[in-house]
Design a protein around this motif. Sequence first.
Motif, PDB file in Angstrom:
ATOM      1  N   GLN A 129       5.200  25.483   4.827  1.00  0.00           N
ATOM      2  CA  GLN A 129       3.968  25.256   5.584  1.00  0.00           C
ATOM      3  C   GLN A 129       4.242  24.738   7.002  1.00  0.00           C
ATOM      4  OE1 GLN A 129       3.246  24.164   1.984  1.00  0.00           O
ATOM      5  NE2 GLN A 129       2.662  26.313   2.061  1.00  0.00           N
ATOM      6  N   GLY A 130       5.512  24.609   7.355  1.00  0.00           N
ATOM      7  CA  GLY A 130       5.843  24.125   8.689  1.00  0.00           C
ATOM      8  C   GLY A 130       5.829  22.613   8.818  1.00  0.00           C
ATOM      9  N   GLU A 131       5.784  21.901   7.693  1.00  0.00           N
ATOM     10  CA  GLU A 131       5.835  20.434   7.756  1.00  0.00           C
ATOM     11  C   GLU A 131       7.271  19.964   7.638  1.00  0.00           C
ATOM     12  OE1 GLU A 131       3.520  19.736   4.335  1.00  0.00           O
ATOM     13  OE2 GLU A 131       1.638  20.335   5.281  1.00  0.00           O
ATOM     14  N   PHE A 132       7.512  18.764   8.189  1.00  0.00           N
ATOM     15  CA  PHE A 132       8.876  18.231   8.171  1.00  0.00           C
ATOM     16  C   PHE A 132       9.353  18.021   6.739  1.00  0.00           C
ATOM     17  CE2 PHE A 132      11.720  14.540   7.909  1.00  0.00           C
ATOM     18  CZ  PHE A 132      12.773  15.021   8.666  1.00  0.00           C
ATOM     19  N   LEU A 133      10.566  18.473   6.476  1.00  0.00           N
ATOM     20  CA  LEU A 133      11.117  18.347   5.133  1.00  0.00           C
ATOM     21  C   LEU A 133      12.289  17.368   5.135  1.00  0.00           C
ATOM     22  CD1 LEU A 133      11.050  19.592   2.252  1.00  0.00           C
ATOM     23  CD2 LEU A 133      12.697  21.264   3.069  1.00  0.00           C
ATOM     24  N   ALA A 134      13.234  17.632   5.988  1.00  0.00           N
ATOM     25  CA  ALA A 134      14.424  16.779   6.039  1.00  0.00           C
ATOM     26  C   ALA A 134      15.244  17.184   7.253  1.00  0.00           C
ATOM     27  CB  ALA A 134      15.263  16.965   4.785  1.00  0.00           C
ATOM     28  N   ASN A 135      16.186  16.321   7.608  1.00  0.00           N
ATOM     29  CA  ASN A 135      17.189  16.709   8.588  1.00  0.00           C
ATOM     30  C   ASN A 135      18.446  17.092   7.827  1.00  0.00           C
ATOM     31  OD1 ASN A 135      15.858  16.293  11.073  1.00  0.00           O
ATOM     32  ND2 ASN A 135      16.092  14.082  10.818  1.00  0.00           N
ATOM     33  N   THR A 136      19.023  18.227   8.203  1.00  0.00           N
ATOM     34  CA  THR A 136      20.283  18.602   7.557  1.00  0.00           C
ATOM     35  C   THR A 136      21.380  18.641   8.606  1.00  0.00           C
ATOM     36  OG1 THR A 136      19.798  20.938   7.868  1.00  0.00           O
ATOM     37  CG2 THR A 136      19.183  19.961   5.752  1.00  0.00           C
ATOM     38  N   VAL A 137      22.593  18.606   8.126  1.00  0.00           N
ATOM     39  CA  VAL A 137      23.747  18.547   9.013  1.00  0.00           C
ATOM     40  C   VAL A 137      23.913  19.864   9.775  1.00  0.00           C
ATOM     41  CG1 VAL A 137      26.257  18.348   9.058  1.00  0.00           C
ATOM     42  CG2 VAL A 137      24.910  16.926   7.496  1.00  0.00           C
ATOM     43  N   ARG A 138      24.236  19.755  11.042  1.00  0.00           N
ATOM     44  CA  ARG A 138      24.632  20.950  11.798  1.00  0.00           C
ATOM     45  C   ARG A 138      26.145  20.892  11.958  1.00  0.00           C
ATOM     46  NH1 ARG A 138      22.431  22.708  17.774  1.00  0.00           N
ATOM     47  NH2 ARG A 138      23.898  24.421  18.109  1.00  0.00           N
ATOM     48  N   ALA A 139      26.830  21.684  11.156  1.00  0.00           N
ATOM     49  CA  ALA A 139      28.297  21.593  11.100  1.00  0.00           C
ATOM     50  C   ALA A 139      28.916  22.022  12.419  1.00  0.00           C
ATOM     51  CB  ALA A 139      28.823  22.469   9.972  1.00  0.00           C
ATOM     52  N   SER A 140      29.997  21.346  12.786  1.00  0.00           N
ATOM     53  CA  SER A 140      30.734  21.714  14.001  1.00  0.00           C
ATOM     54  C   SER A 140      31.991  22.485  13.614  1.00  0.00           C
ATOM     55  CB  SER A 140      31.121  20.449  14.762  1.00  0.00           C
ATOM     56  OG  SER A 140      32.105  19.744  14.029  1.00  0.00           O
ATOM     57  N   ARG A 141      32.705  22.945  14.629  1.00  0.00           N
ATOM     58  CA  ARG A 141      33.946  23.674  14.367  1.00  0.00           C
ATOM     59  C   ARG A 141      34.962  22.793  13.646  1.00  0.00           C
ATOM     60  NH1 ARG A 141      35.263  25.602  20.281  1.00  0.00           N
ATOM     61  NH2 ARG A 141      34.454  23.518  20.608  1.00  0.00           N
ATOM     62  N   LYS A 142      34.946  21.514  13.992  1.00  0.00           N
ATOM     63  CA  LYS A 142      35.892  20.608  13.323  1.00  0.00           C
ATOM     64  C   LYS A 142      35.520  20.408  11.861  1.00  0.00           C
ATOM     65  CE  LYS A 142      37.822  18.069  17.170  1.00  0.00           C
ATOM     66  NZ  LYS A 142      37.734  16.869  17.975  1.00  0.00           N
ATOM     67  N   ASP A 143      34.222  20.419  11.577  1.00  0.00           N
ATOM     68  CA  ASP A 143      33.814  20.328  10.170  1.00  0.00           C
ATOM     69  C   ASP A 143      34.341  21.535   9.401  1.00  0.00           C
ATOM     70  OD1 ASP A 143      32.361  17.920  10.410  1.00  0.00           O
ATOM     71  OD2 ASP A 143      30.662  19.000  11.243  1.00  0.00           O
ATOM     72  N   LEU A 144      34.283  22.690  10.066  1.00  0.00           N
ATOM     73  CA  LEU A 144      34.784  23.892   9.409  1.00  0.00           C
ATOM     74  C   LEU A 144      36.286  23.775   9.170  1.00  0.00           C
ATOM     75  CD1 LEU A 144      33.766  26.920   8.646  1.00  0.00           C
ATOM     76  CD2 LEU A 144      35.393  27.471  10.414  1.00  0.00           C
ATOM     77  N   ARG A 145      36.977  23.254  10.174  1.00  0.00           N
ATOM     78  CA  ARG A 145      38.427  23.069  10.004  1.00  0.00           C
ATOM     79  C   ARG A 145      38.702  22.153   8.816  1.00  0.00           C
ATOM     80  NH1 ARG A 145      41.273  18.996  13.868  1.00  0.00           N
ATOM     81  NH2 ARG A 145      39.749  17.781  12.729  1.00  0.00           N
TER      82      ARG A 145
ATOM     83  N   ARG B 189      29.018  13.607   6.138  1.00  0.00           N
ATOM     84  CA  ARG B 189      28.233  13.899   7.331  1.00  0.00           C
ATOM     85  C   ARG B 189      29.089  14.711   8.287  1.00  0.00           C
ATOM     86  NH1 ARG B 189      26.459   8.733   5.889  1.00  0.00           N
ATOM     87  NH2 ARG B 189      24.210   8.526   5.945  1.00  0.00           N
ATOM     88  N   SER B 190      28.457  15.209   9.332  1.00  0.00           N
ATOM     89  CA  SER B 190      29.208  15.980  10.315  1.00  0.00           C
ATOM     90  C   SER B 190      30.067  15.059  11.158  1.00  0.00           C
ATOM     91  CB  SER B 190      28.241  16.726  11.225  1.00  0.00           C
ATOM     92  OG  SER B 190      28.947  17.245  12.320  1.00  0.00           O
ATOM     93  N   GLU B 191      31.225  15.584  11.545  1.00  0.00           N
ATOM     94  CA  GLU B 191      32.087  14.849  12.464  1.00  0.00           C
ATOM     95  C   GLU B 191      31.380  14.645  13.801  1.00  0.00           C
ATOM     96  OE1 GLU B 191      34.088  15.792  16.132  1.00  0.00           O
ATOM     97  OE2 GLU B 191      33.147  17.291  14.833  1.00  0.00           O
ATOM     98  N   GLY B 192      30.569  15.644  14.207  1.00  0.00           N
ATOM     99  CA  GLY B 192      29.891  15.579  15.504  1.00  0.00           C
ATOM    100  C   GLY B 192      28.551  14.856  15.452  1.00  0.00           C
ATOM    101  N   GLY B 193      28.011  14.628  14.268  1.00  0.00           N
ATOM    102  CA  GLY B 193      26.775  13.868  14.115  1.00  0.00           C
ATOM    103  C   GLY B 193      25.494  14.625  14.435  1.00  0.00           C
ATOM    104  N   LYS B 194      25.589  15.953  14.609  1.00  0.00           N
ATOM    105  CA  LYS B 194      24.365  16.686  14.934  1.00  0.00           C
ATOM    106  C   LYS B 194      23.599  17.048  13.670  1.00  0.00           C
ATOM    107  CE  LYS B 194      25.827  18.759  19.255  1.00  0.00           C
ATOM    108  NZ  LYS B 194      26.285  19.989  19.892  1.00  0.00           N
TER     109      LYS B 194
END
Lengths: 298, 300
Positions: free
Chosen positions: B44-60, B31-36
């Motif tokens: 069709q615009g329907e909800f599929l899933a939540n995916t991780v929004r990586a932070s700079r620290k995740d990239l590091r 998961r992301s370090e930042g939790g976003k």
Amino acid sequence: MSSFSVSRVPVDAVGLEARAKSFTKRSIKAASKHQALQWIIGMMDLTTLEGADTESKVRRLCQKARRPSAELAKVPPVAAVCVYPPFVSVACEALRDTPVQVAAVATSFPNGQSFFSLRLEEVRQTVEAGADEIDMVISRGALLSGDEARIVDEVAAVKELCPKQHLKVILETGELETYDRIRQAAQLAIEGGADFVKTSTGKIGLAATLPITLVLLEAVRDHFLATGKLVGVKAAGGIRTAKQAWQYLVMVKETVGDRWLDPSLFRFGASSLLQDVLLQWDRAAAGRYSSSNLIGLD
Amino acid sequence: MSDPQNPESPSQGRQPVAKTYKMFVGGQFVRSEGGKVLRQENSQGEFLANTVRASRKDLRDAVVGARKALGGWSGRGAFQRSQVMYRVCEVLESRRELFEQSLQRVAGMSREQAQQELDVAIDRWFWYSGWCDKFAQVSGSVNPVATPFFNFTLPEAVGVVALLPSARSPLAGLVSGLAPIVAVGNTAVVVVEQAPTLAVEFAEVIAASDFPGGVVQILTGQRKDLLETVGSHADVDAIQWFGSPGQESANLETLASDRVKRVHLHRDPEPEAWLEDSMQRLDWIDQCVEWKTAWHPRGI
């Protein structure tokens, strides 16, 4: 066997681990982190304790100790280098006229399993060779079989041989099995005259952790409150990142206070921590993530 | 209750287990370090899933993972690397149904389009896996010199390569960007913004093949969050960028210039164009190598 013993202070393992974990959750401001990096380097015992050590490797380590990075000019020297006894004279030569101390492991490091007379002789010769600090190991077997007095006697006998040197007593906490026994070992070492209690040799898998180091900090705190005497703590082995080191500093500050945030009372024993600290240093200075290629690969 | 990630499946009154789409770093799904997280919708615009929004620290962290894996991966025999890559084709074939459905759901492709995209992706990965142990012989050289030296030039992995893949072709584009990077022994950090669920499913293919942990990192999130760190990070050796040249690519080049990083900017063509053979390119391998020339004395 004498019937000497110290008062048993039971350790609440669940509470201890929860408390230790809480130190990993602190939010530290960037400026404080950078300040702490300086302290961490100043508290570091740069260590090489390998069968393959050579004089040139020790000289290289000393060079790194006095000037950790050629590229980052403002990085201060480390507190000490820690080597095997045969390399003490080489290290003293290489570190002459620098503030860096020469520490040597003695008393049959890392297991302490030898004749006591030989272990003392090792200390005598190491002191003669010029070591500023002696890192001794205790007889864990004696402690595990209940011979508390022998631990005190051993530490006292070694201290007698190195009255002017800093004596660090390695408890090898990974072999002591319980927090209660770690606490007991720390008290025995302090009783024997230790200037420092040190967690580990770094030679077995289980080295310094936050809870184990917290036990030692609580032991020296209680000793200070009871007697007014200051004993240091050295966390050795397993600390590889600046982030971990920050957590240790938070723990030191919140357990024994600012007075211990000083190389004379708290040390890190590490061989790979410096690299990560330098990476973080460069990151803070340059404002972008760094690379080992920039600060030296060694 | 129907399964939000797979509306076609009969649920028969049970509560389906929805997948948590994590990122792939150092051989682990994290998961992301930042939790976003970012909300993902189907075509069709329907909800599929939540995916991780990586932070700079995740990239590091991803770069740390890639750096750690570099020595082992680049040091492997080229033939063995090709075998590991080939295994990805096997796993992709065995998961055809999953990817066909995903491509339809996420990218709104027809069944035929999805099949075609998957075919191209597998064939292209296969093509690059064949190049692992041939690139050096084809592109390396023995150089004529006027002194008594045996002089030869060979390609070596450039190091940790960041990939900002196509936003238009979720699978073929990803494969076309990634395969040439890892084929020659580099390790990769991929930042996926479009169709992240598909990228995570591809990461599962990598995990199920014989790739050592850390050779491929797949981060999901927004390019704008991470671009500055990708460009300035001193431990990233090269960048493969796909998009429409503009402010983003200009910034990236400026940031990368500090460490004289290799930045290769590629125009991201229409989705159909990604299926053409012209997008299967040897020069993309070439962009991810460092040439080493050795002078060996002879006749002494």
